[in-house]
Design a protein around this motif. Sequence first.
Motif, PDB file in Angstrom:
ATOM      1  N   GLU A   1      19.715  79.382   7.500  1.00 19.34           N
ATOM      2  CA  GLU A   1      19.487  80.317   6.399  1.00 19.34           C
ATOM      3  C   GLU A   1      19.578  79.619   5.051  1.00 19.34           C
ATOM      4  OE1 GLU A   1      20.937  84.554   8.348  1.00 19.34           O
ATOM      5  OE2 GLU A   1      22.415  83.268   7.351  1.00 19.34           O
ATOM      6  N   LEU A   2      20.571  78.746   4.879  1.00 20.08           N
ATOM      7  CA  LEU A   2      20.700  78.047   3.603  1.00 20.08           C
ATOM      8  C   LEU A   2      19.485  77.164   3.335  1.00 20.08           C
ATOM      9  CD1 LEU A   2      24.454  76.959   3.352  1.00 20.08           C
ATOM     10  CD2 LEU A   2      23.261  78.739   2.063  1.00 20.08           C
ATOM     11  N   LEU A   3      19.038  76.446   4.344  1.00 21.12           N
ATOM     12  CA  LEU A   3      17.889  75.556   4.170  1.00 21.12           C
ATOM     13  C   LEU A   3      16.588  76.331   4.037  1.00 21.12           C
ATOM     14  CD1 LEU A   3      18.816  72.680   6.651  1.00 21.12           C
ATOM     15  CD2 LEU A   3      18.991  72.688   4.162  1.00 21.12           C
TER      16      LEU A   3
ATOM     17  N   LEU B   1      24.094  74.434  -0.428  1.00 19.79           N
ATOM     18  CA  LEU B   1      24.229  73.089   0.118  1.00 19.79           C
ATOM     19  C   LEU B   1      23.864  72.065  -0.944  1.00 19.79           C
ATOM     20  CD1 LEU B   1      22.712  73.193   3.729  1.00 19.79           C
ATOM     21  CD2 LEU B   1      25.072  72.724   3.095  1.00 19.79           C
ATOM     22  N   ILE B   2      24.714  71.065  -1.104  1.00 15.92           N
ATOM     23  CA  ILE B   2      24.417  70.014  -2.073  1.00 15.92           C
ATOM     24  C   ILE B   2      23.653  68.873  -1.422  1.00 15.92           C
ATOM     25  CG2 ILE B   2      26.486  70.587  -3.401  1.00 15.92           C
ATOM     26  CD1 ILE B   2      27.823  68.112  -2.249  1.00 15.92           C
ATOM     27  N   TYR B   3      23.486  68.929  -0.086  1.00 13.86           N
ATOM     28  CA  TYR B   3      22.800  67.870   0.639  1.00 13.86           C
ATOM     29  C   TYR B   3      21.340  68.236   0.880  1.00 13.86           C
ATOM     30  CZ  TYR B   3      27.618  66.503   1.632  1.00 13.86           C
ATOM     31  OH  TYR B   3      28.933  66.152   1.509  1.00 13.86           O
ATOM     32  N   LYS B   4      20.474  67.258   0.832  1.00 11.02           N
ATOM     33  CA  LYS B   4      19.065  67.459   1.147  1.00 11.02           C
ATOM     34  C   LYS B   4      18.891  67.450   2.662  1.00 11.02           C
ATOM     35  CE  LYS B   4      17.481  65.272  -3.139  1.00 11.02           C
ATOM     36  NZ  LYS B   4      16.681  64.172  -3.725  1.00 11.02           N
ATOM     37  N   PRO B   5      17.833  68.089   3.164  1.00 10.38           N
ATOM     38  CA  PRO B   5      17.623  68.156   4.618  1.00 10.38           C
ATOM     39  C   PRO B   5      17.630  66.801   5.303  1.00 10.38           C
ATOM     40  CG  PRO B   5      16.145  69.677   3.513  1.00 10.38           C
ATOM     41  CD  PRO B   5      16.825  68.878   2.429  1.00 10.38           C
ATOM     42  N   GLU B   6      17.116  65.775   4.625  1.00 16.23           N
ATOM     43  CA  GLU B   6      17.084  64.443   5.244  1.00 16.23           C
ATOM     44  C   GLU B   6      18.468  63.810   5.357  1.00 16.23           C
ATOM     45  OE1 GLU B   6      15.598  63.903   0.899  1.00 16.23           O
ATOM     46  OE2 GLU B   6      15.397  65.357   2.542  1.00 16.23           O
ATOM     47  N   GLN B   7      19.464  64.397   4.682  1.00 16.13           N
ATOM     48  CA  GLN B   7      20.835  63.872   4.741  1.00 16.13           C
ATOM     49  C   GLN B   7      21.672  64.521   5.841  1.00 16.13           C
ATOM     50  OE1 GLN B   7      21.561  64.445   0.211  1.00 16.13           O
ATOM     51  NE2 GLN B   7      23.073  62.943   0.863  1.00 16.13           N
TER      52      GLN B   7
ATOM     53  N   CYS C   1      18.559  65.677  18.574  1.00 15.02           N
ATOM     54  CA  CYS C   1      17.163  65.571  18.187  1.00 15.02           C
ATOM     55  C   CYS C   1      16.377  66.588  19.002  1.00 15.02           C
ATOM     56  CB  CYS C   1      16.615  64.172  18.459  1.00 15.02           C
ATOM     57  SG  CYS C   1      17.613  62.820  17.785  1.00 15.02           S
ATOM     58  N   THR C   2      15.271  67.073  18.474  1.00 18.18           N
ATOM     59  CA  THR C   2      14.494  68.055  19.223  1.00 18.18           C
ATOM     60  C   THR C   2      13.721  67.421  20.372  1.00 18.18           C
ATOM     61  OG1 THR C   2      12.767  67.802  17.558  1.00 18.18           O
ATOM     62  CG2 THR C   2      14.240  69.698  17.349  1.00 18.18           C
ATOM     63  N   SER C   3      13.397  66.147  20.226  1.00 19.75           N
ATOM     64  CA  SER C   3      12.688  65.467  21.307  1.00 19.75           C
ATOM     65  C   SER C   3      13.605  65.355  22.522  1.00 19.75           C
ATOM     66  CB  SER C   3      12.248  64.074  20.850  1.00 19.75           C
ATOM     67  OG  SER C   3      11.599  63.387  21.890  1.00 19.75           O
ATOM     68  N   ALA C   4      13.163  65.916  23.641  1.00 18.10           N
ATOM     69  CA  ALA C   4      13.917  65.868  24.901  1.00 18.10           C
ATOM     70  C   ALA C   4      15.296  66.511  24.759  1.00 18.10           C
ATOM     71  CB  ALA C   4      14.056  64.429  25.388  1.00 18.10           C
TER      72      ALA C   4
ATOM     73  N   SER D   1      14.956  72.707  13.082  1.00 13.56           N
ATOM     74  CA  SER D   1      13.615  72.834  12.512  1.00 13.56           C
ATOM     75  C   SER D   1      13.612  72.600  11.017  1.00 13.56           C
ATOM     76  CB  SER D   1      13.040  74.225  12.821  1.00 13.56           C
ATOM     77  OG  SER D   1      13.662  75.219  12.027  1.00 13.56           O
ATOM     78  N   ARG D   2      14.767  72.758  10.386  1.00 18.37           N
ATOM     79  CA  ARG D   2      14.857  72.578   8.936  1.00 18.37           C
ATOM     80  C   ARG D   2      15.287  71.164   8.544  1.00 18.37           C
ATOM     81  NH1 ARG D   2      12.139  76.269   5.908  1.00 18.37           N
ATOM     82  NH2 ARG D   2      12.020  78.175   7.175  1.00 18.37           N
ATOM     83  N   LEU D   3      15.637  70.358   9.532  1.00 22.59           N
ATOM     84  CA  LEU D   3      16.047  68.984   9.247  1.00 22.59           C
ATOM     85  C   LEU D   3      14.855  68.038   9.375  1.00 22.59           C
ATOM     86  CD1 LEU D   3      19.487  68.908  11.083  1.00 22.59           C
ATOM     87  CD2 LEU D   3      18.907  69.776   8.817  1.00 22.59           C
ATOM     88  N   GLN D   4      15.027  66.838   8.878  1.00 22.00           N
ATOM     89  CA  GLN D   4      13.910  65.899   8.859  1.00 22.00           C
ATOM     90  C   GLN D   4      14.167  64.633   9.657  1.00 22.00           C
ATOM     91  OE1 GLN D   4      12.774  65.196   4.788  1.00 22.00           O
ATOM     92  NE2 GLN D   4      12.530  67.363   4.327  1.00 22.00           N
ATOM     93  N   SER D   5      15.403  64.453  10.124  1.00 20.88           N
ATOM     94  CA  SER D   5      15.716  63.223  10.841  1.00 20.88           C
ATOM     95  C   SER D   5      16.954  63.423  11.700  1.00 20.88           C
ATOM     96  CB  SER D   5      15.957  62.073   9.857  1.00 20.88           C
ATOM     97  OG  SER D   5      16.385  60.905  10.524  1.00 20.88           O
ATOM     98  N   CYS D   6      17.029  62.628  12.760  1.00 17.30           N
ATOM     99  CA  CYS D   6      18.258  62.576  13.552  1.00 17.30           C
ATOM    100  C   CYS D   6      18.683  61.118  13.725  1.00 17.30           C
ATOM    101  CB  CYS D   6      18.062  63.257  14.908  1.00 17.30           C
ATOM    102  SG  CYS D   6      16.773  62.507  15.936  1.00 17.30           S
ATOM    103  N   ASP D   7      18.177  60.248  12.833  1.00 21.13           N
ATOM    104  CA  ASP D   7      18.505  58.823  12.909  1.00 21.13           C
ATOM    105  C   ASP D   7      19.996  58.596  12.746  1.00 21.13           C
ATOM    106  OD1 ASP D   7      15.874  58.183  13.271  1.00 21.13           O
ATOM    107  OD2 ASP D   7      15.501  57.650  11.182  1.00 21.13           O
ATOM    108  N   LEU D   8      20.489  57.601  13.454  1.00 18.23           N
ATOM    109  CA  LEU D   8      21.890  57.229  13.353  1.00 18.23           C
ATOM    110  C   LEU D   8      22.121  56.324  12.159  1.00 18.23           C
ATOM    111  CD1 LEU D   8      24.740  57.260  14.484  1.00 18.23           C
ATOM    112  CD2 LEU D   8      24.069  55.461  16.098  1.00 18.23           C
ATOM    113  N   PHE D   9      21.332  55.261  12.079  1.00 21.62           N
ATOM    114  CA  PHE D   9      21.390  54.328  10.950  1.00 21.62           C
ATOM    115  C   PHE D   9      19.969  54.053  10.454  1.00 21.62           C
ATOM    116  CE2 PHE D   9      25.207  53.092  13.461  1.00 21.62           C
ATOM    117  CZ  PHE D   9      26.165  53.410  12.509  1.00 21.62           C
ATOM    118  N   PRO D  10      19.820  53.584   9.226  1.00 25.68           N
ATOM    119  CA  PRO D  10      18.489  53.230   8.726  1.00 25.68           C
ATOM    120  C   PRO D  10      17.853  52.120   9.568  1.00 25.68           C
ATOM    121  CG  PRO D  10      20.096  53.317   6.940  1.00 25.68           C
ATOM    122  CD  PRO D  10      20.869  53.400   8.213  1.00 25.68           C
ATOM    123  N   GLU D  11      16.534  52.079   9.598  1.00 24.54           N
ATOM    124  CA  GLU D  11      15.834  51.058  10.367  1.00 24.54           C
ATOM    125  C   GLU D  11      16.183  49.650   9.895  1.00 24.54           C
ATOM    126  OE1 GLU D  11      11.668  51.715  10.402  1.00 24.54           O
ATOM    127  OE2 GLU D  11      11.799  53.658  11.413  1.00 24.54           O
TER     128      GLU D  11
END
Length: 363
Positions: free
Chosen positions: A231-233, A251-257, A97-100, A131-141
């Motif tokens: 580059e792909l994102l 890439l067939i995956y969305k950034p959030e994936q 994750c970018t935080s810390a 910077s191109r990703l939207q999450s670093c979550d391990l599992f859904p809330e």
Amino acid sequence: MTPSFNTFKRIFSLKAGLSEVYAEEVHAGGVLAMRGYLVFIILSCVFLYYVLHCILWRESTSWLRVIEMKRSPMLTCSLKPAFDSLLSFRGIYPFLCTSALKTIATLHENDNIALPYGLKKSAHHFYLALSRLQSCDLFPESDKEPCKKCVVVGNGAVLKNKTLGEKIDSYDVIIRINDGPVRGHEEDVGTRTTFRIFYPESVFTNPEDNDPNSVAVLTVFKSYDLKWLWELLAGITPEINHFWKKPALNLIYKPEQIRILDPIITRIAAFNMLQFPTTFPKKEKPKHPTTGIIAITLAFYICHEVHLAGFKYNFTDKNGLLHYYGNSTMSMMSKNEYHNITAEQNFLKNLIEKNFIINLTKD
């Protein structure tokens, strides 16, 4: 009195001398002015470069948005797993994750180790990709189960005709590796995927293979892997000259994936699980863990119970199938110079004999 010729001569000599001094001063002043202009131009260029660098850095890394990416809390299981004695590191959060980021890198000593097992000299590339990703979550809330039962599905031919699909789908977490397909093999390998570990040369490219409920986890071995992802994102055609085979160009995956695996997971797999040396002789290519061993190591840090399927290989039959899909044979394993398959098989055998893990494909 009329001035003598010598007097005029002295006067003219004095004027000439003053003119020469004045000329020298003017010349010196001109040189100093020219130097001043050059210094001013150089400083202006340096300042302009700095401003442009900051602007481009902020834009390319989406700085304001990146800072907000924080890791979700990990749920702790009160029961010790069977493989607890293998966990020399505790409390590892597997995704970057970018935080810390720098703080965590220092904590894990990633800032002292270069890729593939650290972040040294590559932090900028990690920031760009993140910077191109939207999450670093391990599992859904919504997932509140702390003691997860997981299965790591390998790509071995031993899975073929075992009809383990329904059994595999019953696990809380299903980890798959590289481009081992589900489509067309559901009866043997199941349909669900929680995490799929990949690298640029091994990721799916057919949209029909995308599971919108799965998370694709990039294992980084070189800075070009991060550049490739960014580059792909960003909609840029990536360079392909720095890969051992042609990487995916879409890439067939969305950034959030998408997630990026913390290099410490791969480092633990190499040095703690497989006991690889930290340095190899100059004439010997360094050995790295396979994606399968990395996936198992990941499972040890997010699961309470780990089972395996598809990790058994028959090395005596060189013409036997290597995977449960395709036509590759076991002879390909002997050509691989980057992995120590014998060491990995012995490691897995030891885990199974000690009941640290359960093998669903024993024969």
